[in-house]
Scaffold this motif. Structure first.
Motif, PDB file in Angstrom:
ATOM      1  N   GLY A 117      71.400   6.315  -2.295  1.00  0.00           N
ATOM      2  CA  GLY A 117      71.064   5.167  -3.284  1.00  0.00           C
ATOM      3  C   GLY A 117      72.582   4.113  -2.815  1.00  0.00           C
ATOM      4  O   GLY A 117      73.742   4.977  -2.713  1.00  0.00           O
ATOM      5  N   VAL A 118      72.250   3.055  -2.976  1.00  0.00           N
ATOM      6  CA  VAL A 118      73.499   2.162  -2.792  1.00  0.00           C
ATOM      7  C   VAL A 118      73.434   1.428  -4.117  1.00  0.00           C
ATOM      8  O   VAL A 118      72.690   0.769  -4.602  1.00  0.00           O
ATOM      9  CB  VAL A 118      73.071   1.096  -1.734  1.00  0.00           C
ATOM     10  CG1 VAL A 118      74.456   0.092  -1.573  1.00  0.00           C
ATOM     11  CG2 VAL A 118      72.970   2.002  -0.330  1.00  0.00           C
ATOM     12  N   ALA A 119      74.576   1.584  -4.773  1.00  0.00           N
ATOM     13  CA  ALA A 119      75.103   0.726  -5.883  1.00  0.00           C
ATOM     14  C   ALA A 119      75.761  -0.320  -5.779  1.00  0.00           C
ATOM     15  O   ALA A 119      76.434  -0.506  -4.714  1.00  0.00           O
ATOM     16  CB  ALA A 119      75.886   1.601  -6.924  1.00  0.00           C
ATOM     17  N   ILE A 120      75.395  -1.665  -6.384  1.00  0.00           N
ATOM     18  CA  ILE A 120      75.827  -2.918  -6.252  1.00  0.00           C
ATOM     19  C   ILE A 120      76.393  -3.378  -7.948  1.00  0.00           C
ATOM     20  O   ILE A 120      75.513  -3.432  -8.641  1.00  0.00           O
ATOM     21  CB  ILE A 120      74.874  -3.601  -5.533  1.00  0.00           C
ATOM     22  CG1 ILE A 120      75.386  -5.086  -5.372  1.00  0.00           C
ATOM     23  CG2 ILE A 120      73.436  -3.944  -6.292  1.00  0.00           C
ATOM     24  CD1 ILE A 120      74.627  -6.009  -4.351  1.00  0.00           C
ATOM     25  N   ASN A 121      77.487  -4.181  -7.531  1.00  0.00           N
ATOM     26  CA  ASN A 121      78.240  -4.373  -8.903  1.00  0.00           C
ATOM     27  C   ASN A 121      77.584  -5.877  -9.299  1.00  0.00           C
ATOM     28  O   ASN A 121      77.012  -6.494  -8.513  1.00  0.00           O
ATOM     29  CB  ASN A 121      79.795  -4.521  -8.634  1.00  0.00           C
ATOM     30  CG  ASN A 121      80.446  -3.252  -8.925  1.00  0.00           C
ATOM     31  OD1 ASN A 121      79.774  -2.354  -9.712  1.00  0.00           O
ATOM     32  ND2 ASN A 121      81.556  -3.353  -8.583  1.00  0.00           N
ATOM     33  N   PRO A 122      77.471  -6.201 -10.663  1.00  0.00           N
ATOM     34  CA  PRO A 122      76.955  -7.620 -10.992  1.00  0.00           C
ATOM     35  C   PRO A 122      77.541  -8.696 -10.254  1.00  0.00           C
ATOM     36  O   PRO A 122      77.075  -9.777  -9.950  1.00  0.00           O
ATOM     37  CB  PRO A 122      77.420  -7.494 -12.473  1.00  0.00           C
ATOM     38  CG  PRO A 122      77.654  -6.236 -12.751  1.00  0.00           C
ATOM     39  CD  PRO A 122      78.068  -5.609 -11.738  1.00  0.00           C
ATOM     40  N   GLY A 123      78.986  -8.572  -9.631  1.00  0.00           N
ATOM     41  CA  GLY A 123      79.414  -9.930  -9.033  1.00  0.00           C
ATOM     42  C   GLY A 123      79.215  -9.746  -7.464  1.00  0.00           C
ATOM     43  O   GLY A 123      79.689 -10.372  -7.139  1.00  0.00           O
ATOM     44  N   THR A 124      78.739  -8.799  -7.095  1.00  0.00           N
ATOM     45  CA  THR A 124      78.722  -8.659  -5.602  1.00  0.00           C
ATOM     46  C   THR A 124      77.210  -9.293  -5.083  1.00  0.00           C
ATOM     47  O   THR A 124      76.029  -8.836  -5.703  1.00  0.00           O
ATOM     48  CB  THR A 124      78.493  -7.315  -4.982  1.00  0.00           C
ATOM     49  OG1 THR A 124      79.803  -6.536  -5.625  1.00  0.00           O
ATOM     50  CG2 THR A 124      78.400  -7.228  -3.882  1.00  0.00           C
ATOM     51  N   PRO A 125      77.342 -10.232  -4.124  1.00  0.00           N
ATOM     52  CA  PRO A 125      75.981 -10.964  -3.584  1.00  0.00           C
ATOM     53  C   PRO A 125      75.116 -10.053  -3.174  1.00  0.00           C
ATOM     54  O   PRO A 125      75.371  -8.962  -2.415  1.00  0.00           O
ATOM     55  CB  PRO A 125      76.517 -11.984  -2.484  1.00  0.00           C
ATOM     56  CG  PRO A 125      77.737 -12.081  -2.617  1.00  0.00           C
ATOM     57  CD  PRO A 125      78.427 -10.951  -3.521  1.00  0.00           C
ATOM     58  N   LEU A 126      73.785 -10.247  -3.500  1.00  0.00           N
ATOM     59  CA  LEU A 126      72.790  -9.281  -3.119  1.00  0.00           C
ATOM     60  C   LEU A 126      72.793  -9.404  -1.327  1.00  0.00           C
ATOM     61  O   LEU A 126      72.292  -8.554  -0.697  1.00  0.00           O
ATOM     62  CB  LEU A 126      71.390  -9.792  -3.401  1.00  0.00           C
ATOM     63  CG  LEU A 126      71.048  -9.558  -4.888  1.00  0.00           C
ATOM     64  CD1 LEU A 126      69.530  -9.950  -5.207  1.00  0.00           C
ATOM     65  CD2 LEU A 126      71.100  -8.112  -5.319  1.00  0.00           C
ATOM     66  N   ASP A 127      73.307 -10.393  -0.843  1.00  0.00           N
ATOM     67  CA  ASP A 127      73.413 -10.454   0.644  1.00  0.00           C
ATOM     68  C   ASP A 127      74.086  -9.236   1.241  1.00  0.00           C
ATOM     69  O   ASP A 127      73.858  -9.116   2.638  1.00  0.00           O
ATOM     70  CB  ASP A 127      73.909 -11.995   1.113  1.00  0.00           C
ATOM     71  CG  ASP A 127      73.091 -13.029   1.022  1.00  0.00           C
ATOM     72  OD1 ASP A 127      71.748 -12.837   0.818  1.00  0.00           O
ATOM     73  OD2 ASP A 127      73.227 -14.208   1.118  1.00  0.00           O
ATOM     74  N   SER A 128      74.904  -8.918   0.549  1.00  0.00           N
ATOM     75  CA  SER A 128      75.645  -7.664   1.162  1.00  0.00           C
ATOM     76  C   SER A 128      74.695  -6.482   1.457  1.00  0.00           C
ATOM     77  O   SER A 128      75.236  -5.449   2.109  1.00  0.00           O
ATOM     78  CB  SER A 128      76.960  -7.311   0.138  1.00  0.00           C
ATOM     79  OG  SER A 128      76.346  -6.863  -0.938  1.00  0.00           O
ATOM     80  N   LEU A 129      73.652  -6.613   1.003  1.00  0.00           N
ATOM     81  CA  LEU A 129      72.718  -5.465   1.168  1.00  0.00           C
ATOM     82  C   LEU A 129      71.903  -5.726   2.277  1.00  0.00           C
ATOM     83  O   LEU A 129      70.949  -4.722   2.766  1.00  0.00           O
ATOM     84  CB  LEU A 129      71.840  -5.077  -0.006  1.00  0.00           C
ATOM     85  CG  LEU A 129      72.201  -4.667  -1.262  1.00  0.00           C
ATOM     86  CD1 LEU A 129      71.175  -4.732  -2.466  1.00  0.00           C
ATOM     87  CD2 LEU A 129      72.999  -3.535  -1.206  1.00  0.00           C
ATOM     88  N   ASN A 130      72.084  -6.980   3.018  1.00  0.00           N
ATOM     89  CA  ASN A 130      71.155  -7.004   4.216  1.00  0.00           C
ATOM     90  C   ASN A 130      71.746  -6.327   5.240  1.00  0.00           C
ATOM     91  O   ASN A 130      72.854  -5.759   5.457  1.00  0.00           O
ATOM     92  CB  ASN A 130      71.617  -8.390   4.913  1.00  0.00           C
ATOM     93  CG  ASN A 130      71.038  -9.584   4.032  1.00  0.00           C
ATOM     94  OD1 ASN A 130      70.313  -9.444   2.892  1.00  0.00           O
ATOM     95  ND2 ASN A 130      71.653 -10.886   4.172  1.00  0.00           N
TER      96      ASN A 130
END
Ligand code: DX5
Ligand code: ZN
Length: 222
Positions: A117-130
Protein backbone atom coordinates in the motif's frame (compact mmCIF):
# COMPACT_ATOMS: atom_id res chain seq x y z
CA UNK A 1 -31.66 -0.40 -10.23
CA UNK A 2 -27.99 -0.05 -9.38
CA UNK A 3 -26.67 -2.79 -7.10
CA UNK A 4 -26.10 -1.73 -3.53
CA UNK A 5 -22.43 -1.70 -2.58
CA UNK A 6 -21.78 -4.15 0.23
CA UNK A 7 -18.16 -5.08 -0.04
CA UNK A 8 -15.99 -3.13 2.38
CA UNK A 9 -13.86 -4.02 5.35
CA UNK A 10 -13.60 -2.38 8.73
CA UNK A 11 -10.04 -2.47 10.06
CA UNK A 12 -9.83 -1.54 13.75
CA UNK A 13 -6.75 0.53 14.54
CA UNK A 14 -5.14 -1.24 17.50
CA UNK A 15 -3.69 2.01 18.82
CA UNK A 16 -7.14 2.77 20.23
CA UNK A 17 -7.62 -0.68 21.76
CA UNK A 18 -6.88 -1.55 25.39
CA UNK A 19 -3.10 -1.72 25.19
CA UNK A 20 -2.88 -3.36 28.61
CA UNK A 21 -4.72 -6.40 27.18
CA UNK A 22 -3.69 -6.58 23.54
CA UNK A 23 -3.84 -10.37 23.33
CA UNK A 24 -7.42 -10.46 24.59
CA UNK A 25 -8.39 -7.60 22.32
CA UNK A 26 -7.12 -9.50 19.27
CA UNK A 27 -9.01 -12.64 20.30
CA UNK A 28 -12.22 -10.70 20.91
CA UNK A 29 -11.96 -8.97 17.54
CA UNK A 30 -11.46 -12.30 15.79
CA UNK A 31 -14.47 -13.80 17.55
CA UNK A 32 -16.57 -10.78 16.66
CA UNK A 33 -15.93 -11.41 12.96
CA UNK A 34 -13.37 -8.75 12.09
CA UNK A 35 -10.97 -9.71 9.31
CA UNK A 36 -8.20 -7.13 9.39
CA UNK A 37 -6.26 -5.48 12.22
CA UNK A 38 -4.55 -2.16 11.52
CA UNK A 39 -1.26 -1.46 13.32
CA UNK A 40 0.10 2.08 13.36
CA UNK A 41 3.87 1.89 13.43
CA UNK A 42 5.41 5.24 14.37
CA UNK A 43 9.08 6.00 14.88
CA UNK A 44 9.27 9.49 16.38
CA UNK A 45 10.97 10.77 13.22
CA UNK A 46 8.54 10.74 10.34
CA UNK A 47 5.79 11.49 12.87
CA UNK A 48 6.06 12.97 16.36
CA UNK A 49 4.99 9.82 18.22
CA UNK A 50 6.35 6.34 18.94
CA UNK A 51 4.13 3.26 19.07
CA UNK A 52 4.87 -0.44 18.72
CA UNK A 53 7.40 -2.55 16.85
CA UNK A 54 8.38 -6.10 15.98
CA UNK A 55 8.15 -7.83 19.40
CA UNK A 56 4.53 -6.73 19.80
CA UNK A 57 3.56 -7.85 16.30
CA UNK A 58 5.36 -11.17 16.69
CA UNK A 59 3.63 -11.98 19.97
CA UNK A 60 0.20 -11.09 18.62
CA UNK A 61 0.83 -13.09 15.46
CA UNK A 62 0.80 -16.23 17.60
CA UNK A 63 -2.70 -15.43 18.85
CA UNK A 64 -4.62 -15.03 15.60
CA UNK A 65 -4.89 -15.73 11.88
CA UNK A 66 -6.42 -12.33 11.12
CA UNK A 67 -4.82 -10.14 8.47
CA UNK A 68 -2.16 -7.85 9.95
CA UNK A 69 -2.15 -4.51 8.17
CA UNK A 70 0.87 -2.45 9.21
CA UNK A 71 0.83 1.25 8.41
CA UNK A 72 4.43 2.38 8.49
CA UNK A 73 4.89 5.97 9.58
CA UNK A 74 8.64 5.63 9.75
CA UNK A 75 11.70 7.06 8.07
CA UNK A 76 13.80 4.71 5.97
CA UNK A 77 11.08 2.07 5.66
CA UNK A 78 13.14 0.13 3.10
CA UNK A 79 15.45 -0.99 5.86
CA UNK A 80 12.69 -2.83 7.73
CA UNK A 81 10.42 -4.39 5.08
CA UNK A 82 11.75 -7.90 5.58
CA UNK A 83 11.44 -7.66 9.35
CA UNK A 84 7.78 -6.69 9.08
CA UNK A 85 7.24 -9.74 6.91
CA UNK A 86 8.99 -11.91 9.49
CA UNK A 87 6.91 -10.36 12.26
CA UNK A 88 3.81 -11.66 10.49
CA UNK A 89 2.44 -8.71 8.50
CA UNK A 90 0.21 -9.43 5.50
CA UNK A 91 -0.36 -5.92 4.24
CA UNK A 92 2.24 -3.19 4.45
CA UNK A 93 1.74 0.45 3.59
CA UNK A 94 4.51 3.02 3.29
CA UNK A 95 4.19 6.78 3.00
CA UNK A 96 4.90 8.35 -0.34
CA UNK A 97 6.35 11.32 1.57
CA UNK A 98 8.90 9.06 3.28
CA UNK A 99 9.97 6.82 0.38
CA UNK A 100 12.14 8.37 -2.33
CA UNK A 101 12.21 5.13 -4.33
CA UNK A 102 8.58 4.18 -3.92
CA UNK A 103 8.41 1.90 -6.94
CA UNK A 104 11.32 -0.18 -5.68
CA UNK A 105 9.82 -0.28 -2.19
CA UNK A 106 6.48 -1.60 -3.50
CA UNK A 107 8.21 -4.26 -5.57
CA UNK A 108 10.14 -5.36 -2.50
CA UNK A 109 6.96 -5.64 -0.39
CA UNK A 110 5.19 -7.66 -3.09
CA UNK A 111 8.15 -9.91 -3.72
CA UNK A 112 7.96 -10.96 -0.07
CA UNK A 113 4.32 -11.96 -0.59
CA UNK A 114 2.62 -9.03 1.15
CA UNK A 115 0.02 -6.63 -0.25
CA UNK A 116 1.67 -3.28 -0.92
CA UNK A 117 0.00 0.00 0.00
CA UNK A 118 0.95 3.62 -0.55
CA UNK A 119 -0.16 6.05 2.15
CA UNK A 120 -0.68 9.68 1.24
CA UNK A 121 -0.95 12.61 3.67
CA UNK A 122 -3.83 15.12 3.48
CA UNK A 123 -1.50 17.85 2.17
CA UNK A 124 0.15 15.80 -0.57
CA UNK A 125 -1.33 16.23 -4.09
CA UNK A 126 -2.90 13.14 -5.64
CA UNK A 127 -0.70 13.81 -8.66
CA UNK A 128 2.20 12.40 -6.68
CA UNK A 129 0.58 8.97 -7.19
CA UNK A 130 0.84 9.29 -10.97
CA UNK A 131 2.98 6.51 -12.25
CA UNK A 132 2.59 4.11 -9.33
CA UNK A 133 -1.09 3.15 -9.49
CA UNK A 134 -0.11 0.17 -11.60
CA UNK A 135 2.20 -1.10 -8.86
CA UNK A 136 0.19 -0.72 -5.64
CA UNK A 137 -2.41 -3.09 -4.21
CA UNK A 138 -4.04 -0.30 -2.24
CA UNK A 139 -3.79 3.42 -1.57
CA UNK A 140 -4.20 4.60 2.02
CA UNK A 141 -5.77 8.07 1.97
CA UNK A 142 -4.99 9.82 5.26
CA UNK A 143 -7.94 11.83 6.49
CA UNK A 144 -5.96 13.26 9.43
CA UNK A 145 -2.30 14.18 9.68
CA UNK A 146 -0.52 11.01 10.76
CA UNK A 147 0.85 10.67 14.26
CA UNK A 148 -2.06 10.33 16.65
CA UNK A 149 -5.39 8.58 17.06
CA UNK A 150 -8.55 10.46 17.94
CA UNK A 151 -8.07 13.50 15.68
CA UNK A 152 -10.85 15.22 13.74
CA UNK A 153 -11.58 14.14 10.19
CA UNK A 154 -10.27 16.57 7.56
CA UNK A 155 -13.19 17.82 5.48
CA UNK A 156 -12.08 17.36 1.88
CA UNK A 157 -10.87 13.77 2.28
CA UNK A 158 -13.90 12.12 0.65
CA UNK A 159 -13.51 14.38 -2.39
CA UNK A 160 -9.95 13.15 -2.62
CA UNK A 161 -11.15 9.55 -2.40
CA UNK A 162 -13.72 10.09 -5.16
CA UNK A 163 -11.10 11.72 -7.39
CA UNK A 164 -8.62 8.94 -6.67
CA UNK A 165 -11.24 6.33 -7.51
CA UNK A 166 -11.67 7.95 -10.93
CA UNK A 167 -7.93 7.92 -11.49
CA UNK A 168 -7.67 4.26 -10.48
CA UNK A 169 -10.31 3.41 -13.10
CA UNK A 170 -10.49 -0.31 -13.77
CA UNK A 171 -7.22 -1.19 -12.07
CA UNK A 172 -7.46 -3.63 -9.17
CA UNK A 173 -6.35 -1.11 -6.54
CA UNK A 174 -8.30 -0.72 -3.31
CA UNK A 175 -8.77 2.50 -1.37
CA UNK A 176 -8.22 2.56 2.37
CA UNK A 177 -9.14 5.58 4.48
CA UNK A 178 -7.61 6.33 7.86
CA UNK A 179 -8.38 8.98 10.44
CA UNK A 180 -11.54 10.27 12.08
CA UNK A 181 -13.89 7.65 10.60
CA UNK A 182 -16.91 7.14 12.83
CA UNK A 183 -20.50 6.00 12.66
CA UNK A 184 -21.60 9.44 11.49
CA UNK A 185 -19.37 9.52 8.39
CA UNK A 186 -18.89 5.82 7.56
CA UNK A 187 -21.72 5.89 5.05
CA UNK A 188 -20.18 8.77 3.12
CA UNK A 189 -16.82 7.00 3.26
CA UNK A 190 -18.20 3.90 1.54
CA UNK A 191 -20.24 5.88 -0.96
CA UNK A 192 -17.24 8.01 -1.93
CA UNK A 193 -15.35 4.82 -2.87
CA UNK A 194 -13.48 3.55 0.21
CA UNK A 195 -13.00 -0.22 0.35
CA UNK A 196 -11.21 -0.47 3.71
CA UNK A 197 -12.17 1.72 6.65
CA UNK A 198 -9.56 2.09 9.36
CA UNK A 199 -11.25 3.02 12.63
CA UNK A 200 -9.62 3.72 15.96
CA UNK A 201 -11.68 5.65 18.49
CA UNK A 202 -14.78 5.33 16.28
CA UNK A 203 -14.61 1.55 16.66
CA UNK A 204 -13.31 1.07 20.20
CA UNK A 205 -15.89 3.42 21.68
CA UNK A 206 -18.17 0.37 21.31
CA UNK A 207 -17.67 -2.07 24.17
CA UNK A 208 -19.12 -5.03 22.26
CA UNK A 209 -17.19 -5.62 19.02
CA UNK A 210 -19.74 -7.76 17.20
CA UNK A 211 -22.31 -5.08 17.98
CA UNK A 212 -19.85 -2.50 16.62
CA UNK A 213 -19.39 -4.48 13.42
CA UNK A 214 -23.14 -4.89 12.92
CA UNK A 215 -24.05 -1.30 13.67
CA UNK A 216 -21.25 0.20 11.62
CA UNK A 217 -21.85 -2.12 8.65
CA UNK A 218 -25.59 -1.39 8.67
CA UNK A 219 -24.91 2.31 8.79
CA UNK A 220 -22.37 2.08 5.97
CA UNK A 221 -24.81 0.21 3.69
CA UNK A 222 -27.83 2.30 4.49
C1 DX5 B 1 -3.01 8.10 12.59
C2 DX5 B 1 -3.23 6.63 12.38
C3 DX5 B 1 -4.64 6.18 12.45
C4 DX5 B 1 -5.34 6.43 13.75
C5 DX5 B 1 -6.81 6.28 13.55
O1 DX5 B 1 -1.66 8.39 12.36
O2 DX5 B 1 -2.75 6.26 11.11
O3 DX5 B 1 -4.74 4.81 12.10
O4 DX5 B 1 -4.89 5.58 14.77
O5 DX5 B 1 -7.47 6.64 14.71
P1 DX5 B 1 -8.88 7.37 14.69
O6 DX5 B 1 -9.83 6.50 13.96
O7 DX5 B 1 -9.19 7.52 16.14
O8 DX5 B 1 -8.69 8.70 13.99
ZN1 ZN C 1 -3.08 4.16 10.43
Amino acid sequence: MAAKKTKFLIAPSMLASDLTALGDEVKNLEQAGLEVLHFDIMDGQFVPNITFGFPVLESLRKKTKLIFDAHLMIADADRYIEEFKNAGCNWLSVHIEACPHIHRTLQHIKKLGMQAGVAINPGTPLDSLNGILDFADFILVMSVNPGFGGQSFIGNSFERVAELKKRIGNRNVKIQIDGGIKKDNIREAVHSGCDILVMGTGFFSFKNYSEALTQLSNEAMR
